[in-house]
Motif scaffolding. Structure first.
Motif, PDB file in Angstrom:
ATOM      1  N   LYS A 434       0.444  -1.184  -0.205  1.00  0.00           N
ATOM      2  CA  LYS A 434      -0.187   0.288  -0.299  1.00  0.00           C
ATOM      3  C   LYS A 434       1.249   1.113  -0.005  1.00  0.00           C
ATOM      4  O   LYS A 434       2.036   1.873   0.358  1.00  0.00           O
ATOM      5  CB  LYS A 434      -1.058  -0.048   1.146  1.00  0.00           C
ATOM      6  N   ARG A 435       0.069   2.027  -0.476  1.00  0.00           N
ATOM      7  CA  ARG A 435       1.545   3.127  -0.904  1.00  0.00           C
ATOM      8  C   ARG A 435       0.673   4.390   0.417  1.00  0.00           C
ATOM      9  O   ARG A 435       0.112   4.508   0.875  1.00  0.00           O
ATOM     10  CB  ARG A 435       1.203   3.873  -2.310  1.00  0.00           C
ATOM     11  N   ILE A 436       1.845   5.093   0.234  1.00  0.00           N
ATOM     12  CA  ILE A 436       1.626   6.508   1.694  1.00  0.00           C
ATOM     13  C   ILE A 436       1.212   7.691   0.152  1.00  0.00           C
ATOM     14  O   ILE A 436       1.785   7.743  -0.538  1.00  0.00           O
ATOM     15  CB  ILE A 436       2.712   6.941   1.911  1.00  0.00           C
ATOM     16  N   GLU A 437      -0.342   8.317   1.295  1.00  0.00           N
ATOM     17  CA  GLU A 437      -0.382   9.340  -0.067  1.00  0.00           C
ATOM     18  C   GLU A 437      -0.664  10.717   0.456  1.00  0.00           C
ATOM     19  O   GLU A 437      -0.639  11.972  -0.154  1.00  0.00           O
ATOM     20  CB  GLU A 437      -2.184   9.019  -0.761  1.00  0.00           C
ATOM     21  N   ALA A 438      -0.190  10.273   1.826  1.00  0.00           N
ATOM     22  CA  ALA A 438       0.103  12.455   2.423  1.00  0.00           C
ATOM     23  C   ALA A 438       0.936  11.542   3.856  1.00  0.00           C
ATOM     24  O   ALA A 438       0.952  10.529   3.986  1.00  0.00           O
ATOM     25  CB  ALA A 438      -0.743  12.758   3.028  1.00  0.00           C
ATOM     26  N   LEU A 439       1.625  12.614   4.296  1.00  0.00           N
ATOM     27  CA  LEU A 439       2.488  12.775   5.470  1.00  0.00           C
ATOM     28  C   LEU A 439       1.635  14.035   6.121  1.00  0.00           C
ATOM     29  O   LEU A 439       1.925  15.271   5.207  1.00  0.00           O
ATOM     30  CB  LEU A 439       4.474  13.042   5.381  1.00  0.00           C
ATOM     31  N   GLN A 440       2.028  14.176   7.087  1.00  0.00           N
ATOM     32  CA  GLN A 440       1.163  15.064   8.341  1.00  0.00           C
ATOM     33  C   GLN A 440       3.025  15.103   9.825  1.00  0.00           C
ATOM     34  O   GLN A 440       2.908  13.738   9.605  1.00  0.00           O
ATOM     35  CB  GLN A 440       0.362  15.208   9.121  1.00  0.00           C
ATOM     36  N   ILE A 441       3.122  15.923   9.920  1.00  0.00           N
ATOM     37  CA  ILE A 441       4.635  15.812  10.949  1.00  0.00           C
ATOM     38  C   ILE A 441       4.076  17.515  11.764  1.00  0.00           C
ATOM     39  O   ILE A 441       3.206  18.667  11.796  1.00  0.00           O
ATOM     40  CB  ILE A 441       5.893  16.199  10.462  1.00  0.00           C
ATOM     41  N   ALA A 442       4.334  17.048  13.615  1.00  0.00           N
ATOM     42  CA  ALA A 442       4.284  17.814  14.051  1.00  0.00           C
ATOM     43  C   ALA A 442       5.485  18.053  15.193  1.00  0.00           C
ATOM     44  O   ALA A 442       5.090  17.068  16.081  1.00  0.00           O
ATOM     45  CB  ALA A 442       2.394  18.026  14.621  1.00  0.00           C
ATOM     46  N   VAL A 443       6.294  18.920  15.278  1.00  0.00           N
ATOM     47  CA  VAL A 443       7.289  19.388  16.316  1.00  0.00           C
ATOM     48  C   VAL A 443       6.840  19.680  17.443  1.00  0.00           C
ATOM     49  O   VAL A 443       6.167  21.274  17.036  1.00  0.00           O
ATOM     50  CB  VAL A 443       8.536  19.723  15.875  1.00  0.00           C
ATOM     51  N   LEU A 444       6.350  19.522  18.563  1.00  0.00           N
ATOM     52  CA  LEU A 444       5.796  19.584  19.610  1.00  0.00           C
ATOM     53  C   LEU A 444       6.832  19.908  20.748  1.00  0.00           C
ATOM     54  O   LEU A 444       8.094  19.083  21.204  1.00  0.00           O
ATOM     55  CB  LEU A 444       4.755  19.061  20.248  1.00  0.00           C
ATOM     56  N   PRO A 445       6.155  20.158  22.043  1.00  0.00           N
ATOM     57  CA  PRO A 445       7.678  20.965  23.078  1.00  0.00           C
ATOM     58  C   PRO A 445       7.473  19.790  24.222  1.00  0.00           C
ATOM     59  O   PRO A 445       6.672  18.930  23.359  1.00  0.00           O
ATOM     60  CB  PRO A 445       7.139  21.920  23.774  1.00  0.00           C
ATOM     61  N   LYS A 446       9.349  18.838  24.347  1.00  0.00           N
ATOM     62  CA  LYS A 446       8.867  18.399  24.939  1.00  0.00           C
ATOM     63  C   LYS A 446       7.219  18.011  26.401  1.00  0.00           C
ATOM     64  O   LYS A 446       7.273  18.968  26.898  1.00  0.00           O
ATOM     65  CB  LYS A 446       9.953  18.046  25.671  1.00  0.00           C
TER      66      LYS A 446
END
Length: 771
Positions: A434-446
């Motif tokens: 199965k292919r990936i169609e989208a990516l979401q990233i969130a950098v948050l404080p520890k």
């Protein structure tokens, strides 16, 4: 979080100068009227006919027949030729004046538009999105639904969906909603799914009942994870849709008014302006719509994560058909979720002012597995190879990394949005193709709250290794896994090709394999599901070698074994050792492969995984002449056929050692012949003389390394015992023919292949001397 799609309730009414028409009906002619009814297909059964299908009755239909319509926008004498087109960067109306707020232009279509040339729509029109009819009521599928939706997905055209409803009760609406959900399986519209209610029976229900129907449908659809909305004419918005459910601000509004402008006074997202639009690739008239809102359609930003710092990272993706996307900031999504397009590569950058903070990331590629780590700004994945990413891992680096957590999730084919994971853990799937169609990233404080659910962030089949064989006259077999058999047994069919891939692992590295092919020898290493061997070349595979690389090699051992002609299943080889045979001319018929944790026990015996022939021999037999060459203990000649051996040829497989082996034969009438070296014939041809006995001996380095054992099948006596190292084997003075022979090399001092009793019988003075 599930992707949100808008489902519109279409409630349509006709007044002077205010007409709303779904799907841009064609001009009213008998042929088109007939097609519009009979071309619909019932969802529950393929046996329904035109007679089964209910007839539409509304302001557009009379007992299933289209009523001719005309809208004031196209009949206006002042209408211009560039109506509804973009002029100097702005969309203009039927009078050639700019349409304030118009962001995108779309059309809605159904089977009434016939077979649309979607390539032309994509490449030669100004259409930004399409709304496709999926069904009529709860029982009939639009004849062009599957064609239209697949074409939009193939070409990457954003689309939505609508249903023409005939329901007048809550239970009927529930059935329609369930059918819509079923028809959307495997698809992910990026524009609304519209609910079109225009039947006369619905018109007479009253606003409260219409509100109940709308709320039932919208609740069902939103409960499945989709956003909902309402489609209606201007008159209905102002006068009919007065129930409080229509004030729900989460329902998007789409206003239909066929005029040069839309006079609706409240906020709305979409305007349907005419039913007489012309679009390249569509042979009929078609409805034209404009997206009017500054808010995004159901796109990649709909589920944006609210972060305290949007600038800490930016990232972009390379998408099938679209190429590199515009970079997005922390918390947003990149890719094309629901478009059916593969995400092929991505890059992540860190913003300025964050010290030595960096990012490290990795992609698991179709058929190639986990690729090496990429660092800040580098490409992870591939370009120009048409390969999808199926899983990713992302982590932060540098001294500042301890102050943050990096969360990420992917939109995966068929699975949709998977759960969130973090800090170097895998996200996506392996083993499902199965292919990936989208990516979401969130950098948050520890220590900050996780952006959403962490369930099912990484889906695996549980199969660590999969493999398939290409079988003579049968082609590629289905994938087998984790020690299962691939190939055939008992059909005398050669394996001619092999492909192996690793699944269900979080580790980087490859699986590498080589094949030994008839006439060609070792072919050279292949990796990660690339076909090895010679397909359809008429050549048998005789041996294989497999090994792991990178982290995989550190964590696992790979074992494999083969089923070969004559020998059956050999024992297990591992980590690059050869498995099969060499110089026996024996085909591989089946293969098994298994990956086990490093140092764990082998799946079975490992003593004889590979048989390499050392000595070859053939016999000249009465009636048959020279027979095929055999090796290392195999039988040359015949038994039970009363056929004499007349000559013998013995050779080392490595011909450079032929001078270190010699032999002679005892021939009827002629007695013992002269000694000859390897590769020479001993005996006679064409003289009808039987062989009666044989001697074989080794010299020099061969004699230092091996003992040579041999035994014969003699007339009357059958198989005699094993002789060795120059001893006589057979009979002498008894006029008994030799019929078969076996020869084998044994490591010096090793055990004999069998009994050494009675290997030679000689008649002397009427007495038998038996050794």
């Amino acid at each position: 979080m599930k992707r949100i799609m808008t489902v519109m309730l279409a409630v349509i009414y006709i007044t002077t100068g205010t007409i709303s028409v779904m799907a841009g009906e064609p001009e009213n002619n008998d042929a088109q009227k007939k097609e519009s009814v009979s071309d619909s297909v019932k969802v529950q059964t393929s046996e329904n006919t035109d007679e089964d299908r209910p007839k539409e009755n509304s302001w557009r239909y009379s007992n299933g027949e289209l009523i001719p319509q005309e809208d004031d926008a196209t009949s206006n004498a002042r209408a211009v030729t560039n109506a509804w087109k973009k002029v100097n960067g702005q969309f203009v109306n039927s009078l050639g004046k700019p349409i304030p707020g118009a962001k995108k232009k779309g059309m809605d279509i159904s089977e009434y538009q016939g077979t649309i040339n979607w390539d032309t729509v994509k490449n030669r029109s100004d259409i930004d999105f399409v709304i496709i009819r999926c069904s009529y009521g709860s029982g009939y599928k639009d004849r062009k639904w599957e064609y239209n939706v697949k074409e939009c997905e193939r070409l990457g055209i954003p689309y939505g969906v609508y249903i023409y409803s005939t329901a007048t009760t809550v239970s009927a609406v529930e059935k329609e909603a369930e059918n819509v959900k079923k028809m959307l399986e495997g698809h992910q519209p990026t524009y609304p799914v519209y609910f079109d209610m225009e039947e006369n029976s619905v018109l007479n229900l009253g606003s409260s009942t219409i509100g109940k129907l709308a709320n039932t449908f919208c609740s069902k659809i939103s409960g499945a994870g989709y956003k909902v909305g309402i489609y209606a004419s201007l008159y209905w918005w102002n006068s009919i849709l007065t129930d409080r459910v229509f004030k729900n601000e989460s329902w998007s509004k789409w206003v239909a008014q066929y005029s040069a402008s839309c006079q609706y006074q409240s906020k709305y997202d979409m305007w349907q302006c005419t039913s007489s639009g012309k679009v390249n690739g569509v042979s009929t008239n078609v409805d034209i719509n404009f997206w009017m809102s500054d808010e995004p359609v159901i796109n990649q930003d709909a589920d944006r994560v609210m972060v305290s710092d949007e600038n800490i990272i930016t990232y972009t993706s390379h998408m099938q058909s679209y190429g590199w996307q515009e970079p997005v900031n922390n918390g947003y999504q990149t890719g094309k979720p629901g478009y059916g397009k593969r995400l092929e590569a991505f890059k992540i950058n860190v913003g300025g002012g964050y010290g030595d903070l960096g990012v490290r990331y990795q992609a698991c590629i179709q058929d190639e597995g986990w690729k090496p780590l990429a660092e800040t700004g580098q490409l992870a994945g591939t370009e120009g190879k048409s390969k999808y990413i199926q899983a990713v891992k992302i982590s932060l680096t540098g001294s500042q990394a301890e102050n943050y957590d990096i969360y990420y999730r992917v939109y995966s084919q068929n699975f949709g949005w998977l759960g969130w994971t973090s800090n170097g853990q895998p996200a996506g799937s392996q083993g499902y193709e199965k292919r990936i169609e989208a990516l979401q990233i969130a950098v948050l404080p520890k220590g900050a709250t996780i952006p959403g659910t962490t369930d099912n962030s990484y889906k695996t089949t549980g199969k660590k290794v999969e493999y398939r064989t290409y079988v003579e006259k049968q082609g590629w077999k289905k994938y087998s896994a984790d020690g299962e058999q691939s190939g055939t047994i008992g059909q005398a069919r050669a394996v001619q090709g092999l492909a192996v891939r690793v699944n269900d692992t979080q580790y980087s590295g490859n699986i590498v394999y080589d094949t030994y092919m008839q006439s060609y020898g070792w072919m050279g290493e292949k990796a990660n599901n690339t076909a090895a061997g010679i397909l359809n070349g008429g050549k048998r595979m005789e041996a294989i070698k497999l090994h792991l690389t990178g982290e995989l090699a550190e964590k696992y051992d790979i074992y494999y074994r083969v089923h070969t002609q004559t020998f059956g299943w050999l024992d297990w080889a591992k980590n690059g050792e050869p498995s099969g045979t060499k110089d026996y001319a024996k085909r591989i018929e089946a293969v098994q492969v298994k990956v086990v944790p490093k140092g764990n026990p082998a799946p079975g015996a490992t003593s004889i995984a590979f048989k390499e022939a050392k000595i070859a021999y053939k016999t000249h037999v009465q009636t048959y002449g020279w027979m095929s060459k055999v090796h290392d203990g195999e039988t040359a000649g015949t038994s039970g056929k009363a056929k004499r051996m007349e000559a013998l040829n013995i050779a080392m497989v490595d011909s450079s050692y032929n001078k270190e082996i010699s032999y002679r034969t005892h021939v009827q009438t002629y007695g013992w012949q002269k000694w000859v070296n390897g590769g020479k014939n001993s005996g006679t041809e064409g003289k009808a003389k039987r062989l009666e006995a044989i001697q074989i001996e080794l010299k020099d380095s061969l004699a230092d390394q091996y003992d040579i054992y041999y035994r014969v099948h003699a007339q009357t006596y059958g198989w005699l015992g094993w002789a060795k190292n120059g001893e006589k084997a057979g009979t002498e003075g008894l006029a008994k023919r030799l019929e078969a022979i076996q020869i084998v090399l044994v490591e010096k001092g090793g055990a004999a292949p069998g009994s050494t009793n009675k290997f030679f019988i000689k008649k002397h003075n009427k007495n038998l001397i038996i050794r």
